[in-house]
Enzyme design. Sequence first.
Site, PDB file in Angstrom:
ATOM      1  N   ALA A 175       0.796  -1.232   0.000  1.00  0.00           N
ATOM      2  CA  ALA A 175       0.000   0.000   0.000  1.00  0.00           C
ATOM      3  C   ALA A 175       0.827   1.279   0.000  1.00  0.00           C
ATOM      4  CB  ALA A 175      -0.934   0.009   1.206  1.00  0.00           C
ATOM      5  N   SER A 202       3.004   2.447  -2.334  1.00  0.00           N
ATOM      6  CA  SER A 202       3.357   3.053  -3.613  1.00  0.00           C
ATOM      7  C   SER A 202       2.402   2.563  -4.688  1.00  0.00           C
ATOM      8  CB  SER A 202       4.807   2.701  -4.016  1.00  0.00           C
ATOM      9  OG  SER A 202       4.924   1.308  -4.281  1.00  0.00           O
ATOM     10  N   GLY A 211      -1.444   0.387  -4.983  1.00  0.00           N
ATOM     11  CA  GLY A 211      -1.815   0.153  -3.588  1.00  0.00           C
ATOM     12  C   GLY A 211      -1.955   1.436  -2.797  1.00  0.00           C
ATOM     13  N   TYR A 259       7.165 -13.105 -14.009  1.00  0.00           N
ATOM     14  CA  TYR A 259       6.019 -12.297 -13.601  1.00  0.00           C
ATOM     15  C   TYR A 259       4.720 -12.916 -14.113  1.00  0.00           C
ATOM     16  CZ  TYR A 259       2.940  -8.164 -13.489  1.00  0.00           C
ATOM     17  OH  TYR A 259       1.892  -7.299 -13.288  1.00  0.00           O
TER      18      TYR A 259
END
Length: 271
Positions: free
Chosen positions: A14, A16, A19, A167
């Site tokens: 949260a 950056s 978030g 990813y």
Amino acid sequence: MPTTDRDIVLVTGATSGLGLRLAEVLSAQGATVLVHGRDRARVHALSERLNAAGGTAQSYCADLSRLRDVRALARRIADEQPRIDVLINNAGVGPGPQDGARELSADGHELRFAVGYLAPYVLTRALVPLLRRAKVARVVNVGSGAQVEIDVDDLGMAGFYNGWVAYGRAKLALASMTMDLAAELGPDGITVSCVHPADLMPTPLVQQTGLAPQSTIEQGTEAVLRLGPKPLSSAVARVSWGCASDCRRWTGRWRRGWATGTCSGWWRRYR
């Protein structure tokens, strides 16, 4: 202890990017926001700022690349909160630069798989009792359309490594986890969704790749919040299942061989 008339929302990652904006908007809307991050100073600074603006925020620090820290985070939340209304699994590690080397977590797992899939799986499982206490509970997994088939014989990617592939494998695993948890927890009134929020938002994750942004953080925030505290519309339900349905189409062999067989047993190791 938060007041019982507010939605209690846990946002991982949260401090950056997406978030951060989610935490800001949710706090402004009146939710009690459980702010998670790895950097203690940034987590506390954000909580203090949200509280100073009239919101209710609490700080939770944990390194999600360490599964013992994930479990400790869940235990602390369980000790301090009466329930969880919404869990937003947002934290992740991006593809990184084009020539980035393979990275391992402290537990020896490929780093993007550890943070992007193993951590949310362990955290969600551990918080199910708190989710069951909510009148209407929701789990929102922040996924991506950039999904890649998983090589079950090389989960750590020792034989071949590419940041985008790592990813994408983590995001595919997250989407499949969503389907399995949705089926399991649905009878308890817990909605589990996976959403591709937007293409290449200007977040630190995207900036590290060197690619030009194609969407705004506001667009991603709107997409995620449509799956949050408010009831789902039929249109939103289709959005939330987009990645999961693609998972079935793209990886039939993976779904048969891993999600319903090998992976089901493998997952249980991390409960």
